[in-house]
Design a protein around this motif. Structure first.
Motif, mmCIF file in Angstrom:
data_model
loop_
_atom_site.group_PDB
_atom_site.id
_atom_site.type_symbol
_atom_site.label_atom_id
_atom_site.label_comp_id
_atom_site.label_asym_id
_atom_site.label_seq_id
_atom_site.Cartn_x
_atom_site.Cartn_y
_atom_site.Cartn_z
ATOM 1 N N UNK A 272 17.232 -28.118 -4.759
ATOM 2 C CA UNK A 272 18.326 -27.188 -5.017
ATOM 3 C C UNK A 272 18.333 -26.787 -6.487
ATOM 4 N N UNK A 273 18.089 -27.752 -7.367
ATOM 5 C CA UNK A 273 18.025 -27.435 -8.794
ATOM 6 C C UNK A 273 16.915 -26.419 -9.069
ATOM 7 N N UNK A 274 15.758 -26.588 -8.470
ATOM 8 C CA UNK A 274 14.663 -25.647 -8.701
ATOM 9 C C UNK A 274 15.022 -24.255 -8.188
ATOM 10 N N UNK A 275 15.756 -24.179 -7.088
ATOM 11 C CA UNK A 275 16.204 -22.875 -6.584
ATOM 12 C C UNK A 275 17.191 -22.253 -7.565
ATOM 13 N N UNK A 276 18.127 -23.056 -8.068
ATOM 14 C CA UNK A 276 19.102 -22.547 -9.032
ATOM 15 C C UNK A 276 18.425 -22.050 -10.307
ATOM 16 N N UNK A 277 17.297 -22.664 -10.659
ATOM 17 C CA UNK A 277 16.529 -22.262 -11.835
ATOM 18 C C UNK A 277 15.553 -21.126 -11.528
ATOM 19 N N UNK A 278 15.554 -20.675 -10.285
ATOM 20 C CA UNK A 278 14.695 -19.583 -9.806
ATOM 21 C C UNK A 278 13.208 -19.917 -9.874
ATOM 22 N N UNK A 279 12.887 -21.168 -9.634
ATOM 23 C CA UNK A 279 11.492 -21.588 -9.539
ATOM 24 C C UNK A 279 11.020 -21.280 -8.119
ATOM 25 N N UNK A 280 9.922 -20.552 -7.955
ATOM 26 C CA UNK A 280 9.475 -20.187 -6.603
ATOM 27 C C UNK A 280 9.194 -21.421 -5.740
ATOM 28 N N UNK A 281 9.582 -21.328 -4.486
ATOM 29 C CA UNK A 281 9.328 -22.402 -3.537
ATOM 30 C C UNK A 281 7.909 -22.293 -2.993
ATOM 31 N N UNK A 282 7.304 -23.425 -2.648
ATOM 32 C CA UNK A 282 6.013 -23.355 -1.952
ATOM 33 C C UNK A 282 6.213 -22.681 -0.591
ATOM 34 N N UNK A 283 5.167 -22.109 -0.022
ATOM 35 C CA UNK A 283 5.321 -21.443 1.276
ATOM 36 C C UNK A 283 5.630 -22.426 2.400
ATOM 37 N N UNK A 284 6.262 -21.891 3.435
ATOM 38 C CA UNK A 284 6.538 -22.630 4.661
ATOM 39 C C UNK A 284 5.534 -22.155 5.708
ATOM 40 N N UNK A 285 5.113 -23.045 6.583
ATOM 41 C CA UNK A 285 4.139 -22.707 7.621
ATOM 42 C C UNK A 285 4.728 -23.000 8.992
ATOM 43 N N UNK A 286 4.576 -22.010 9.905
ATOM 44 C CA UNK A 286 5.120 -22.131 11.253
ATOM 45 C C UNK A 286 4.064 -21.786 12.290
ATOM 46 N N UNK A 287 4.115 -22.489 13.410
ATOM 47 C CA UNK A 287 3.366 -22.092 14.599
ATOM 48 C C UNK A 287 4.302 -21.170 15.365
ATOM 49 N N UNK A 288 3.965 -19.885 15.399
ATOM 50 C CA UNK A 288 4.817 -18.891 16.051
ATOM 51 C C UNK A 288 4.184 -18.393 17.344
ATOM 52 N N UNK A 289 3.396 -19.240 17.998
ATOM 53 C CA UNK A 289 2.758 -18.842 19.256
ATOM 54 C C UNK A 289 3.787 -18.458 20.303
ATOM 55 N N UNK A 290 4.939 -19.116 20.283
ATOM 56 C CA UNK A 290 6.038 -18.783 21.184
ATOM 57 C C UNK A 290 7.025 -17.936 20.397
#
Length: 119
Positions: A5-23
């Protein structure tokens, strides 16, 4: 959770999220589940049991840079509107594995349909 949360408040980019979107109706988290749950739980002020078994909202603690939030029992609702917007408007990259191809999405956490899916 607090450091994320602190990194978000400091506007530090988050690492990407990965999803299996087959469905199309249900994405499965491949990478980033802990980050997603931390953000979700902080935003909706999710409750947890403390050492006495009492339900308590998630609070910021152990901040390294935004030390003014330490030891003050700060929840999402207690943040000023500017800091709440920083969290809600955080852009993230989502990589979808979708029927043999990848899709890259930039999604803001403010998107209520995403938060509803996590509720």
């Amino acid at each position: 959770m607090s450091r994320l949360i602190e990194s978000i408040l400091l506007r530090i980019p988050l690492p990407p999220f990965y999803f299996d979107a087959s469905d199309d109706n249900k994405w499965l988290v491949v990478e980033g589940l802990q980050r997603l749950w931390s953000i979700r739980n902080f935003i909706i002020n999710s409750e947890r049991k403390n050492e006495n078994g009492i339900e308590a909202p998630l609070e910021l603690n152990g901040q390294e840079i935004l030390t003014e939030y330490n030891n003050k029992h700060i929840t999402f609702d207690m943040l000023n509107k500017t800091m709440q917007r920083r969290i809600l408007e955080t852009q993230s990259r989502f990589t979808l594995f979708y029927r043999g191809r990848l899709k890259l999405l930039n999604i803001m956490f403010l998107n209520e349909s995403i938060l509803e899916d996590w509720a």
